[in-house]
Design a protein around this motif. Structure first.
Motif, PDB file in Angstrom:
ATOM      1  N   GLY A 156       0.815  -1.210   0.000  1.00  0.00           N
ATOM      2  CA  GLY A 156       0.000   0.000   0.000  1.00  0.00           C
ATOM      3  C   GLY A 156       0.846   1.255   0.000  1.00  0.00           C
ATOM      4  O   GLY A 156       0.508   2.248  -0.671  1.00  0.00           O
ATOM      5  N   ILE A 157       1.953   1.247   0.749  1.00  0.00           N
ATOM      6  CA  ILE A 157       2.857   2.405   0.761  1.00  0.00           C
ATOM      7  C   ILE A 157       3.510   2.572  -0.603  1.00  0.00           C
ATOM      8  O   ILE A 157       3.648   3.695  -1.112  1.00  0.00           O
ATOM      9  N   VAL A 158       3.894   1.466  -1.221  1.00  0.00           N
ATOM     10  CA  VAL A 158       4.480   1.532  -2.575  1.00  0.00           C
ATOM     11  C   VAL A 158       3.477   2.138  -3.551  1.00  0.00           C
ATOM     12  O   VAL A 158       3.837   2.980  -4.388  1.00  0.00           O
ATOM     13  N   CYS A 159       2.208   1.718  -3.440  1.00  0.00           N
ATOM     14  CA  CYS A 159       1.169   2.290  -4.312  1.00  0.00           C
ATOM     15  C   CYS A 159       1.095   3.802  -4.137  1.00  0.00           C
ATOM     16  O   CYS A 159       1.011   4.560  -5.120  1.00  0.00           O
ATOM     17  N   ASP A 160       1.116   4.252  -2.905  1.00  0.00           N
ATOM     18  CA  ASP A 160       1.026   5.687  -2.617  1.00  0.00           C
ATOM     19  C   ASP A 160       2.216   6.443  -3.189  1.00  0.00           C
ATOM     20  O   ASP A 160       2.057   7.505  -3.814  1.00  0.00           O
ATOM     21  N   ARG A 161       3.417   5.898  -2.987  1.00  0.00           N
ATOM     22  CA  ARG A 161       4.619   6.571  -3.501  1.00  0.00           C
ATOM     23  C   ARG A 161       4.625   6.576  -5.024  1.00  0.00           C
ATOM     24  O   ARG A 161       5.031   7.561  -5.653  1.00  0.00           O
ATOM     25  N   ALA A 162       4.176   5.488  -5.622  1.00  0.00           N
ATOM     26  CA  ALA A 162       4.164   5.403  -7.087  1.00  0.00           C
ATOM     27  C   ALA A 162       3.183   6.402  -7.696  1.00  0.00           C
ATOM     28  O   ALA A 162       3.455   6.997  -8.749  1.00  0.00           O
ATOM     29  N   ARG A 163       2.039   6.574  -7.045  1.00  0.00           N
ATOM     30  CA  ARG A 163       1.086   7.574  -7.543  1.00  0.00           C
ATOM     31  C   ARG A 163       1.692   8.972  -7.474  1.00  0.00           C
ATOM     32  O   ARG A 163       1.457   9.813  -8.342  1.00  0.00           O
ATOM     33  N   GLY A 164       2.517   9.212  -6.443  1.00  0.00           N
ATOM     34  CA  GLY A 164       3.212  10.496  -6.339  1.00  0.00           C
ATOM     35  C   GLY A 164       4.208  10.711  -7.467  1.00  0.00           C
ATOM     36  O   GLY A 164       4.553  11.857  -7.794  1.00  0.00           O
ATOM     37  N   LEU A 165       4.671   9.612  -8.057  1.00  0.00           N
ATOM     38  CA  LEU A 165       5.588   9.685  -9.208  1.00  0.00           C
ATOM     39  C   LEU A 165       4.820   9.749 -10.527  1.00  0.00           C
ATOM     40  O   LEU A 165       5.422   9.652 -11.597  1.00  0.00           O
ATOM     41  N   ARG A 166       3.493   9.882 -10.436  1.00  0.00           N
ATOM     42  CA  ARG A 166       2.608   9.981 -11.606  1.00  0.00           C
ATOM     43  C   ARG A 166       2.592   8.688 -12.425  1.00  0.00           C
ATOM     44  O   ARG A 166       2.481   8.711 -13.658  1.00  0.00           O
ATOM     45  N   MET A 167       2.728   7.566 -11.714  1.00  0.00           N
ATOM     46  CA  MET A 167       2.573   6.277 -12.375  1.00  0.00           C
ATOM     47  C   MET A 167       1.110   5.851 -12.278  1.00  0.00           C
ATOM     48  O   MET A 167       0.391   6.248 -11.355  1.00  0.00           O
ATOM     49  N   LYS A 168       0.676   5.018 -13.217  1.00  0.00           N
ATOM     50  CA  LYS A 168      -0.647   4.403 -13.128  1.00  0.00           C
ATOM     51  C   LYS A 168      -0.470   3.105 -12.349  1.00  0.00           C
ATOM     52  O   LYS A 168       0.357   2.262 -12.724  1.00  0.00           O
ATOM     53  N   VAL A 169      -1.213   2.936 -11.274  1.00  0.00           N
ATOM     54  CA  VAL A 169      -1.004   1.795 -10.388  1.00  0.00           C
ATOM     55  C   VAL A 169      -2.167   0.826 -10.503  1.00  0.00           C
ATOM     56  O   VAL A 169      -3.334   1.197 -10.334  1.00  0.00           O
ATOM     57  N   ILE A 170      -1.847  -0.428 -10.794  1.00  0.00           N
ATOM     58  CA  ILE A 170      -2.833  -1.506 -10.785  1.00  0.00           C
ATOM     59  C   ILE A 170      -2.383  -2.527  -9.752  1.00  0.00           C
ATOM     60  O   ILE A 170      -1.181  -2.742  -9.548  1.00  0.00           O
ATOM     61  N   ALA A 171      -3.329  -3.124  -9.039  1.00  0.00           N
ATOM     62  CA  ALA A 171      -2.972  -4.000  -7.923  1.00  0.00           C
ATOM     63  C   ALA A 171      -3.731  -5.312  -7.999  1.00  0.00           C
ATOM     64  O   ALA A 171      -4.944  -5.325  -8.218  1.00  0.00           O
ATOM     65  N   TYR A 172      -2.999  -6.412  -7.783  1.00  0.00           N
ATOM     66  CA  TYR A 172      -3.615  -7.735  -7.690  1.00  0.00           C
ATOM     67  C   TYR A 172      -3.462  -8.213  -6.257  1.00  0.00           C
ATOM     68  O   TYR A 172      -2.346  -8.390  -5.752  1.00  0.00           O
ATOM     69  N   ASP A 173      -4.597  -8.371  -5.572  1.00  0.00           N
ATOM     70  CA  ASP A 173      -4.601  -8.829  -4.193  1.00  0.00           C
ATOM     71  C   ASP A 173      -6.003  -9.338  -3.890  1.00  0.00           C
ATOM     72  O   ASP A 173      -6.948  -8.554  -3.835  1.00  0.00           O
ATOM     73  N   PRO A 174      -6.168 -10.672  -3.696  1.00  0.00           N
ATOM     74  CA  PRO A 174      -7.511 -11.227  -3.447  1.00  0.00           C
ATOM     75  C   PRO A 174      -8.199 -10.625  -2.231  1.00  0.00           C
ATOM     76  O   PRO A 174      -9.420 -10.672  -2.120  1.00  0.00           O
ATOM     77  N   PHE A 175      -7.420 -10.046  -1.301  1.00  0.00           N
ATOM     78  CA  PHE A 175      -8.004  -9.499  -0.076  1.00  0.00           C
ATOM     79  C   PHE A 175      -8.256  -7.996  -0.162  1.00  0.00           C
ATOM     80  O   PHE A 175      -8.698  -7.391   0.809  1.00  0.00           O
ATOM     81  N   LEU A 176      -7.983  -7.409  -1.297  1.00  0.00           N
ATOM     82  CA  LEU A 176      -8.201  -5.978  -1.489  1.00  0.00           C
ATOM     83  C   LEU A 176      -9.637  -5.744  -1.940  1.00  0.00           C
ATOM     84  O   LEU A 176     -10.052  -6.219  -2.993  1.00  0.00           O
ATOM     85  N   SER A 177     -10.399  -5.014  -1.136  1.00  0.00           N
ATOM     86  CA  SER A 177     -11.792  -4.731  -1.488  1.00  0.00           C
ATOM     87  C   SER A 177     -11.859  -3.592  -2.500  1.00  0.00           C
ATOM     88  O   SER A 177     -10.918  -2.795  -2.623  1.00  0.00           O
TER      89      SER A 177
END
Length: 532
Positions: A156-177
């Motif tokens: 989740g922290i990586v996702c946040d930092r990556a969005r700050g770098l203006r990357m498009k973030v996609i996530a695969y996690d069966p437990f992510l609602s």
């Protein structure tokens, strides 16, 4: 007597001082963990063991740890602890999963930058006196798609930092609602193959389990987008390293950055010495801040458990916060008493344990209550069993455990009822905690009662006929046994009835014989409970 803790790895003096400040006797021997024979020789003197990665807690060490109650690992990984052996021994294993989250996430981002811009190779070339500007043509992160496998704490922290770098973030996690993904402002991917096809960079942030082992297999890697870059700062074994090396050499994968490897310490690896592969020696948590944070956290967690019973970040037992421990203490004791009653009354193999939580009880930490109740039952088999080892023993014996919770359904604000199924019968008991904080039995065999629980008790079943109270009172008086509390219950007049006596001392065997000789009782059972 104060609890005693051994610190056998290099924790900070500040962390060691936390134990002392909390009134815990601590021995700080940071080199001892490397000497398994010496550790086995002294471990029996300690209630707690605080470690990092150098100490290996093997079954042999645990066998010698006759007083050990808790192992605290300063860090996330617990591969150096035999958790099954610890659970069977009844020892809680704690880690500190949050103390190095930011550090590990930052390392993943740094590795992604290093791979994208070929920084290590460019640095080595420049140090060698070369000026190969045209050789090191990198790619920008801005606008690229980052595929995150595992969007938990670190992911989740990586996702946040990556969005700050203006990357498009996609996530695969069966437990992510869907709700959590929307809040994180990432796109939730339902199928791993979709992430593999779309991602320009892939970073892994999952533990190593049977489900995640080799999650990036050769087959999966071949489905990735050409030119993809793979980052692994999570756990070795998540990626088929030989397959990745082959795809790097073929040009399908443009780069990789690995901080963890299938075998560590990694002296040889298929990824070593390949162009545009960045490798570091498991540095994810290696910052001054993170090392201090996890050391302080493990000291606080272990002290809390040894002094108050609060359980935090345990891997083999439900966590119970200090606040929960205060509120739930009487209910955990009630669960133990209910289980203990059933265990002492049952002399047949148990096939199933069915637990019902009603009202207020249903809103509590049911996992912790379950563990206490199962431990109470299992004590009749093994007096050394506790909340950690009991569920494992029950599982090994093939006992089916079911839990049901429901809204308040009677006069009590909440209660717990347990039913045990054996090949011949079902036996049930229910209890609650009154406003005075004392557990009570409120029903046995479907018969309503109100029984205070004492250290020494005797339980009888009989037909509802005159003379029962007299027989019990006279017999106890004859043998000098003082009755502290006397509870009777029946289903109907002249029907099945029970009596539960709380007495001040153990009941002599000849007193039981005298009761049997009256012919009034179908069953007479002396009971003992831990009410300390």
């Amino acid at each position: 007597m104060a609890p005693k803790v051994l610190v056998s790895d290099k924790l900070s003096e500040t962390a060691v001082q936390i134990f002392r400040d909390r009134g815990i006797d601590v021995d700080f021997m940071p080199e001892l963990g490397k000497d398994k024979d010496k550790l086995a020789e002294v471990i029996g003197h300690y209630d707690g063991l605080a470690i990092r990665s150098a100490t290996k807690v093997t079954p042999t060490i645990l066998e010698a740890a006759t007083n050990l109650k808790v192992i605290g690992r300063a860090g996330i990984g617990t591969d150096n602890i035999d958790k099954d052996a610890a659970s069977k021994k009844g020892v809680i294993v704690m880690n500190t999963p949050f103390g190095n989250m930011i550090t590990t996430a930052e390392h993943a981002i740094a590795m992604m930058f290093a791979c994208a811009r070929q920084i290590p190779e460019a640095s080595a070339s420049t140090h060698a006196g070369k000026w190969e500007k045209s050789r090191f043509m990198g790619v920008e992160l801005t606008g690229k798609t980052l595929g995150v496998i595992g969007a938990g704490n670190i992911g989740g922290i990586v996702c946040d930092r990556a969005r700050g770098l203006r990357m498009k973030v996609i996530a695969y996690d069966p437990f992510l609602s869907e709700e959590k993904a929307e809040k994180m402002q990432v796109e939730k991917i339902e199928n791993l193959d979709d992430l593999l096809k779309r991602a320009d960079f892939i970073t892994l942030h999952v533990p190593l389990t049977d489900q995640t082992r080799n999650i990036l297999s050769r087959e999966a890697l071949e489905k990735t987008k050409k030119g993809v870059r793979i980052i692994n700062c999570a756990r070795g074994g998540l990626v088929d390293e030989q397959a990745l090396a082959d795809l790097l050499q073929s040009g399908h994968v443009a780069g990789a950055a690995f901080d963890v490897f299938a075998e560590e310490p990694a002296k040889e690896n298929p990824l070593f010495n390949l162009p545009n592969v960045v490798c570091t020696p498991h540095l994810g948590a290696a910052t001054t801040e993170a090392q201090e944070n996890v050391a302080l956290q493990v000291a606080e967690q272990m002290a809390d458990y040894l002094l108050t019973g609060a359980v935090e970040n345990a891997l083999n037992m439900p966590s119970v916060t200090a606040e929960e421990a205060k509120v739930m203490g009487p209910w955990i004791k009630l669960a133990d008493h209910l289980g203990n009653f059933i265990g002492q009354m049952t002399d047949e193999p148990i096939e199933a344990i069915n637990i019902l939580y009603d009202g207020y009880a249903a809103e509590m930490n049911l996992e912790a209550l379950n563990c206490s109740l199962i431990a109470g039952i299992m004590k009749s088999i093994n007096p050394d069993v506790n909340m950690v080892s009991a569920p494992l023993i029950a599982k090994d014996r093939g006992i089916q455990i079911s839990t049901t919770n429901q809204a308040q359904s009677g006069i009590f604000e909440g209660y717990v009822k347990v039913t045990v199924v054996t090949p011949r019968r079902e036996r049930s008991i229910a209890g609650t905690v009154f406003s005075d904080g004392k557990p009570r039995f409120i029903q046995i065999k479907g018969i309503n009662i109100d029984a205070e629980i004492g250290r020494h008790m005797v339980y009888t079943t009989n037909e509802d006929v005159p003379g029962i109270i007299g027989a019990l009172g006279n017999t106890m008086g004859k043998h000098g046994v003082n009755i502290a509390n006397f509870t009777l219950g029946r289903k109907a007049a002249q029907g099945e009835a029970i009596a539960l006596l709380y007495v001040d001392e153990p009941i002599p065997a000849n007193a039981i014989d005298d009761l049997k000789s009256t012919g009034l009782f179908q069953q007479i059972k002396p009971l003992a409970f831990d009410v300390a």
